[in-house]
Design a protein around this motif. Structure first.
Motif, PDB file in Angstrom:
ATOM      1  N   ASN A  25       0.830  -1.317   0.047  1.00 34.71           N
ATOM      2  CA  ASN A  25       0.011  -0.027  -0.092  1.00 34.71           C
ATOM      3  C   ASN A  25       0.932   1.062  -0.015  1.00 34.71           C
ATOM      4  O   ASN A  25       1.530   1.512   1.099  1.00 34.71           O
ATOM      5  N   VAL A  26       1.043   1.977  -1.127  1.00 41.38           N
ATOM      6  CA  VAL A  26       2.101   2.943  -1.174  1.00 41.38           C
ATOM      7  C   VAL A  26       1.266   4.120  -1.890  1.00 41.38           C
ATOM      8  O   VAL A  26       0.213   4.165  -2.271  1.00 41.38           O
ATOM      9  N   GLY A  27       2.035   5.237  -1.644  1.00 38.67           N
ATOM     10  CA  GLY A  27       1.639   6.382  -2.290  1.00 38.67           C
ATOM     11  C   GLY A  27       1.009   7.500  -1.211  1.00 38.67           C
ATOM     12  O   GLY A  27       1.363   7.275   0.139  1.00 38.67           O
ATOM     13  N   HIS A  28       0.020   8.298  -1.446  1.00 38.99           N
ATOM     14  CA  HIS A  28      -0.729   9.175  -0.401  1.00 38.99           C
ATOM     15  C   HIS A  28      -1.750   8.459   0.110  1.00 38.99           C
ATOM     16  O   HIS A  28      -2.772   8.260  -0.481  1.00 38.99           O
ATOM     17  N   LEU A  29      -1.636   8.289   1.418  1.00 43.07           N
ATOM     18  CA  LEU A  29      -2.547   7.308   2.067  1.00 43.07           C
ATOM     19  C   LEU A  29      -3.494   8.131   3.254  1.00 43.07           C
ATOM     20  O   LEU A  29      -4.421   7.593   3.614  1.00 43.07           O
ATOM     21  N   GLU A  30      -3.105   9.393   3.306  1.00 46.15           N
ATOM     22  CA  GLU A  30      -4.157  10.036   4.276  1.00 46.15           C
ATOM     23  C   GLU A  30      -3.945  11.535   4.119  1.00 46.15           C
ATOM     24  O   GLU A  30      -2.624  12.178   3.754  1.00 46.15           O
ATOM     25  N   GLY A  31      -5.066  12.522   4.296  1.00 42.53           N
ATOM     26  CA  GLY A  31      -4.964  13.618   3.987  1.00 42.53           C
ATOM     27  C   GLY A  31      -5.341  14.085   2.734  1.00 42.53           C
ATOM     28  O   GLY A  31      -5.667  13.086   1.723  1.00 42.53           O
ATOM     29  N   SER A  32      -5.746  15.467   2.567  1.00 45.55           N
ATOM     30  CA  SER A  32      -6.172  16.012   1.128  1.00 45.55           C
ATOM     31  C   SER A  32      -4.835  16.166   0.066  1.00 45.55           C
ATOM     32  O   SER A  32      -4.038  16.592   0.457  1.00 45.55           O
ATOM     33  N   PRO A  33      -5.083  15.661  -1.207  1.00 44.43           N
ATOM     34  CA  PRO A  33      -4.253  15.885  -2.162  1.00 44.43           C
ATOM     35  C   PRO A  33      -3.787  17.164  -2.516  1.00 44.43           C
ATOM     36  O   PRO A  33      -3.035  17.569  -3.024  1.00 44.43           O
ATOM     37  N   ASP A  34      -4.941  18.067  -2.476  1.00 41.72           N
ATOM     38  CA  ASP A  34      -4.780  19.660  -2.539  1.00 41.72           C
ATOM     39  C   ASP A  34      -4.214  20.585  -1.528  1.00 41.72           C
ATOM     40  O   ASP A  34      -3.938  21.716  -1.577  1.00 41.72           O
ATOM     41  N   GLN A  35      -3.855  20.012  -0.442  1.00 41.66           N
ATOM     42  CA  GLN A  35      -3.136  20.473   0.940  1.00 41.66           C
ATOM     43  C   GLN A  35      -1.754  21.339   0.335  1.00 41.66           C
ATOM     44  O   GLN A  35      -1.113  20.343  -0.170  1.00 41.66           O
ATOM     45  N   GLU A  36      -1.641  22.293   0.344  1.00 45.55           N
ATOM     46  CA  GLU A  36      -0.393  22.904   0.188  1.00 45.55           C
ATOM     47  C   GLU A  36       0.480  22.594   1.177  1.00 45.55           C
ATOM     48  O   GLU A  36       0.320  22.549   2.701  1.00 45.55           O
ATOM     49  N   VAL A  37       1.753  22.514   0.984  1.00 47.48           N
ATOM     50  CA  VAL A  37       2.952  21.981   1.880  1.00 47.48           C
ATOM     51  C   VAL A  37       4.108  22.757   1.996  1.00 47.48           C
ATOM     52  O   VAL A  37       4.317  23.411   0.979  1.00 47.48           O
ATOM     53  N   GLN A  38       4.656  23.026   3.335  1.00 42.51           N
ATOM     54  CA  GLN A  38       5.493  24.147   3.432  1.00 42.51           C
ATOM     55  C   GLN A  38       6.780  23.341   4.078  1.00 42.51           C
ATOM     56  O   GLN A  38       7.822  23.605   3.970  1.00 42.51           O
ATOM     57  N   ARG A  39       6.468  22.360   4.946  1.00 39.93           N
ATOM     58  CA  ARG A  39       7.445  21.552   5.734  1.00 39.93           C
ATOM     59  C   ARG A  39       6.967  20.032   5.448  1.00 39.93           C
ATOM     60  O   ARG A  39       5.842  19.727   5.770  1.00 39.93           O
ATOM     61  N   VAL A  40       8.016  19.438   5.393  1.00 38.41           N
ATOM     62  CA  VAL A  40       7.857  17.910   5.300  1.00 38.41           C
ATOM     63  C   VAL A  40       8.919  17.156   6.190  1.00 38.41           C
ATOM     64  O   VAL A  40      10.077  17.695   6.522  1.00 38.41           O
ATOM     65  N   LEU A  41       8.372  16.107   7.175  1.00 35.67           N
ATOM     66  CA  LEU A  41       9.060  15.400   7.914  1.00 35.67           C
ATOM     67  C   LEU A  41       9.180  14.040   7.274  1.00 35.67           C
ATOM     68  O   LEU A  41       8.224  13.200   6.740  1.00 35.67           O
ATOM     69  N   VAL A  42      10.468  13.348   7.280  1.00 35.52           N
ATOM     70  CA  VAL A  42      10.810  12.150   6.791  1.00 35.52           C
ATOM     71  C   VAL A  42      11.180  11.319   7.780  1.00 35.52           C
ATOM     72  O   VAL A  42      11.984  11.467   8.483  1.00 35.52           O
ATOM     73  N   ALA A  43      10.485  10.186   7.630  1.00 40.72           N
ATOM     74  CA  ALA A  43      10.715   8.789   8.912  1.00 40.72           C
ATOM     75  C   ALA A  43      10.515   7.578   8.173  1.00 40.72           C
ATOM     76  O   ALA A  43       9.560   7.466   7.246  1.00 40.72           O
ATOM     77  N   LEU A  44      11.164   6.658   9.117  1.00 47.02           N
ATOM     78  CA  LEU A  44      11.000   5.232   8.492  1.00 47.02           C
ATOM     79  C   LEU A  44       9.491   4.829   8.683  1.00 47.02           C
ATOM     80  O   LEU A  44       8.916   4.016   7.914  1.00 47.02           O
ATOM     81  N   ASP A  45       9.009   5.161   9.748  1.00 49.65           N
ATOM     82  CA  ASP A  45       7.684   4.748  10.227  1.00 49.65           C
ATOM     83  C   ASP A  45       6.878   5.935  10.665  1.00 49.65           C
ATOM     84  O   ASP A  45       7.366   6.930  11.227  1.00 49.65           O
ATOM     85  N   VAL A  46       5.580   5.940  10.677  1.00 51.16           N
ATOM     86  CA  VAL A  46       4.675   6.838  11.288  1.00 51.16           C
ATOM     87  C   VAL A  46       4.360   6.379  12.555  1.00 51.16           C
ATOM     88  O   VAL A  46       3.369   5.530  12.697  1.00 51.16           O
TER      89      VAL A  46
END
Length: 265
Positions: A25-46
């Motif tokens: 199960n890969v790709g965009h899994l939660e939230g709005s696809p139209d949400q504008e992004v300013q900051r991204v956190l990268v992690a192995l797990d949520v």
């Protein structure tokens, strides 16, 4: 500012969706696809700590390796959205905080420049490439500049991956190495068939270790988190290049959870 959908498409350029295993199960899994992004956190797990970190840093998006939701792992939990159950509580927190999640899993394992290339690079394996005969495309093989003792190489693996410890078995000098980040124990026979003397992976069983020497292979279990975490820095660098206007942060809250006690130390 870019949207979640635009960032997802960029990540699929790095790790194409069609590389993922059919159960994944890969790709965009939660939230709005139209949400504008300013900051991204990268992690192995949520994890809950990662969500707290994202909230504290003001991130609109978490990019993870392991999927937030996967029916192979979360079949029972995905039947409800209850706050008294772990996945339900996590999902509700993300929704309330308006934080989206994109996960790149087996497609990132297989993709050039993904998990296993990052692992090979971290271990300073020369000229890594796809393993001959590997139908999955997961593993990478390459050589050390000079052969070394297995115990010495195990120590170097532990140090290079910042692991809390490694488990190993075998009796051959180390020269021609296969790597498979995460749980790739099913690939042992393919590694042997490819002529490798050593396999670095994780989540190995007692019987796999027991059979290592008779099968003529060295096995090093360096842990699931340590063997996959190097890819997070690659994701950060990729997103910084693709979206220089974004602030991309590698998680500092998510770390190896397994500890080791060794008698006499």
């Amino acid at each position: 500012m870019p949207t979640v959908a635009q960032i997802e498409q960029a990540l699929f350029q790095l790790a194409p969706k069609d590389l993922a295993f059919d159960w994944d199960n890969v790709g965009h899994l939660e939230g709005s696809p139209d949400q504008e992004v300013q900051r991204v956190l990268v992690a192995l797990d949520v994890t809950e700590n990662v969500v707290s970190e994202a909230e504290k840093l003001g991130c609109q998006l978490i990019v993870s390796h392991h999927p937030l939701m996967n029916v192979r792992w979360h079949q029972a939990e995905m039947q409800t959205l209850r706050p008294d159950r772990y996945l339900g509580r996590l999902l509700r927190r993300l929704v309330k905080a308006d934080i989206s999640v994109i996960s790149m899993h087996t497609n990132l394992d297989i993709a050039p420049g993904g998990v296993n290339d990052a692992l090979a690079e971290a271990l300073r394996i020369e000229d890594p490439g796809p393993m001959p005969g590997d139908e999955t495309g997961l593993c990478r093989v390459g050589r050390l500049r000079n052969p070394v003792k297995l115990s010495d190489f195990a120590g170097e693996v532990c140090k290079a991956l910042h692991a809390n410890g490694v488990r190993y078995a075998g009796d051959r000098p180390v020269e021609y190495i296969a790597v498979g980040g995460g749980a790739c124990g099913d690939e042992i026979d393919a590694v042997i068939a490819a002529g490798c003397d050593t396999f670095v992976t994780s989540d190995l069983t007692y019987h796999q270790f027991l059979d290592a020497a008779p099968k003529g292979i060295n096995l090093i279990d360096a842990g699931h988190f340590p063997t996959e975490d190097p890819v997070c820095a690659k994701i950060v660098a990729y997103l910084e290049k693709e979206f220089p206007q974004l602030i991309i942060i590698k998680s500092t809250s998510h770390k190896e959870v397994i500890q080791y006690f060794v008698e006499g130390e």
